[in-house]
Write an enzyme that holds these catalytic residues in place. Structure first.
Site, PDB file in Angstrom:
ATOM      1  N   ILE A  11      -1.850  -0.450  -5.492  1.00 45.99           N
ATOM      2  CA  ILE A  11      -0.451  -1.201  -5.788  1.00 45.99           C
ATOM      3  C   ILE A  11      -0.993  -2.521  -6.374  1.00 45.99           C
ATOM      4  O   ILE A  11      -0.055  -2.917  -7.045  1.00 45.99           O
ATOM      5  CB  ILE A  11       0.552  -1.227  -4.743  1.00 45.99           C
ATOM      6  CG1 ILE A  11       1.799  -1.448  -5.252  1.00 45.99           C
ATOM      7  CG2 ILE A  11      -0.066  -1.976  -3.599  1.00 45.99           C
ATOM      8  CD1 ILE A  11       2.531  -0.685  -6.009  1.00 45.99           C
ATOM      9  N   SER A  33     -10.174  -9.043   0.662  1.00 47.51           N
ATOM     10  CA  SER A  33     -10.519  -7.514   0.666  1.00 47.51           C
ATOM     11  C   SER A  33     -11.839  -6.998   0.948  1.00 47.51           C
ATOM     12  O   SER A  33     -12.759  -7.910   0.770  1.00 47.51           O
ATOM     13  CB  SER A  33     -10.190  -6.730  -0.656  1.00 47.51           C
ATOM     14  OG  SER A  33     -10.238  -5.425  -0.679  1.00 47.51           O
ATOM     15  N   ARG A  34     -11.900  -6.112   2.141  1.00 52.49           N
ATOM     16  CA  ARG A  34     -13.181  -5.570   2.606  1.00 52.49           C
ATOM     17  C   ARG A  34     -13.788  -4.628   1.609  1.00 52.49           C
ATOM     18  O   ARG A  34     -14.991  -4.273   1.704  1.00 52.49           O
ATOM     19  CB  ARG A  34     -13.111  -5.213   3.997  1.00 52.49           C
ATOM     20  CG  ARG A  34     -12.792  -6.181   5.088  1.00 52.49           C
ATOM     21  CD  ARG A  34     -12.625  -5.371   6.290  1.00 52.49           C
ATOM     22  NE  ARG A  34     -11.468  -4.471   6.213  1.00 52.49           N
ATOM     23  CZ  ARG A  34     -11.200  -3.468   7.309  1.00 52.49           C
ATOM     24  NH1 ARG A  34     -11.941  -3.228   8.257  1.00 52.49           N
ATOM     25  NH2 ARG A  34     -10.228  -2.726   6.796  1.00 52.49           N
ATOM     26  N   LYS A  87       6.434  -3.922   0.288  1.00 56.05           N
ATOM     27  CA  LYS A  87       7.298  -3.077   1.219  1.00 56.05           C
ATOM     28  C   LYS A  87       6.477  -1.818   1.788  1.00 56.05           C
ATOM     29  O   LYS A  87       5.493  -1.613   1.222  1.00 56.05           O
ATOM     30  CB  LYS A  87       8.576  -2.437   0.291  1.00 56.05           C
ATOM     31  CG  LYS A  87       8.069  -1.518  -0.852  1.00 56.05           C
ATOM     32  CD  LYS A  87       7.792   0.084  -0.378  1.00 56.05           C
ATOM     33  CE  LYS A  87       7.133   0.838  -1.034  1.00 56.05           C
ATOM     34  NZ  LYS A  87       6.824   2.233  -0.711  1.00 56.05           N
ATOM     35  N   ASP A 165       7.824   6.391   3.490  1.00 60.93           N
ATOM     36  CA  ASP A 165       7.241   5.179   2.896  1.00 60.93           C
ATOM     37  C   ASP A 165       7.740   5.291   1.441  1.00 60.93           C
ATOM     38  O   ASP A 165       8.233   4.247   0.879  1.00 60.93           O
ATOM     39  CB  ASP A 165       5.607   5.266   2.950  1.00 60.93           C
ATOM     40  CG  ASP A 165       4.934   4.264   1.967  1.00 60.93           C
ATOM     41  OD1 ASP A 165       4.652   3.095   2.855  1.00 60.93           O
ATOM     42  OD2 ASP A 165       4.641   4.440   0.948  1.00 60.93           O
TER      43      ASP A 165
END
Length: 306
Positions: A11, A33-34, A87, A165
């Site tokens: 996303i 971010s990993r 969201k 979701d």
């Protein structure tokens, strides 16, 4: 304004990064971010390190799954940063309320975004329904989980919400366009054997004037995807399709106004909220999801695997 993007998944790549790049209000100054990074933006694997190393970044946009998001949001707010939430805004209503309380105490902005409300025809649907008496309203929201959430195991874990979701996108439109207050009175949740969250759900709502309001959600649909809201009213019929991109009234298409895209609209709103020192945290869609899990009758269905 400089902004940090946390969570560089699908996303973020498809919507957040292009929208930030297209906005005159924002400059992407860091990512956290990993698992992924952008070649031209400083990337951190530790969120607290980013907060410490980048004091000039006043805004954080969180694109992680809902369960781990609370700790990131709380840390950012306590560090005096404005926070934008993808969201759903959190895994529970209580943690969202806690974040709002902290944001107000810190004097910073908290924005719980609902991108589907920014679909091009949603406001036109809202305006038409404002003067109508609704008799029947149906949500039909059916898509392919393998297409939209490939190999994402978190959606099947507690807090992942399963089909709710994507279903919360429909509920965010419903709570925006329907002029009457509603609440869930019954729900059926179809949960795959060995999983924790539903792959399909059917929701029934109580309407103050007796209208029939339902939502049929399913993650098993292949081929063309269905994101429809249909209403029968005293003024005729409304059909909002393609997730809010297309509107028909009494069978006739309604011309779409100019729109810059759902996520670009969200980032414009975030810039305005920060400028005004305001919060925007509407939890109505998440409340419906919570009620569905509280009232829902669980039915075990076929096992699911990728």
């Amino acid at each position: 304004m400089e902004i940090a993007l946390v969570g560089i998944g699908e996303i973020a790549k498809a919507q957040h990064i292009p929208s930030i790049a297209a906005s005159p209000n924002w400059k992407l100054a860091a990512t956290v971010s990993r698992f992924a990074n952008l070649h031209d933006v400083p990337n951190f694997t530790d969120f607290d390190e980013m907060l410490s190393a980048c004091p000039n970044i006043r805004v954080v946009s969180l694109c992680t799954p809902p369960v781990p998001r609370f700790n990131y949001a709380l840390a950012a707010l306590k560090a005096g940063r404005h926070v934008m939430l993808e969201k759903p805004p959190g895994a529970t209503l209580s943690e969202c309320q806690t974040l709002l309380d902290v944001a107000k105490d810190q004097g910073v902005t908290l924005f719980s975004t609902w991108h589907s409300r920014e679909a091009v025809m949603v406001q036109s649907a809202k305006e038409w329904l404002a003067g109508a008496i609704v008799h029947d309203l149906q949500i039909i929201w059916k898509e392919d989980v393998r297409r939209w959430h490939p190999d994402q195991e978190w959606i099947w874990e507690p807090g992942g919400m399963g089909v709710l979701d994507p279903g919360i996108n429909a509920l965010s439109i419903l709570t925006e366009i329907l002029p009457d207050p509603i609440h869930i009175r019954a729900a059926r949740l179809d949960v795959p054997e060995g999983r924790q969250t539903p792959i399909a759900a059917f929701l029934e709502f109580a309407h103050p004037h007796g209208a029939t309001v339902t939502a049929d959600l399913d993650w098993r649909q292949t081929g063309p995807q269905t994101w429809d809201i249909k209403a029968q009213t005293d003024k005729g019929t409304l059909h909002l399709s393609q997730g809010g991109a297309v509107l028909e009234i009494n069978g006739a298409p309604v011309n779409a106004p100019h729109n810059h895209g759902e996520y670009l609209c969200l980032y414009t709103k975030m810039a305005n909220l920060v400028a005004k020192g305001e919060c925007d945290v509407d939890l109505a869609p998440l409340r419906h999801v919570a009620d569905a899990f509280m009232l829902g009758h669980r039915a075990t269905t076929d096992p699911f695997d990728w």
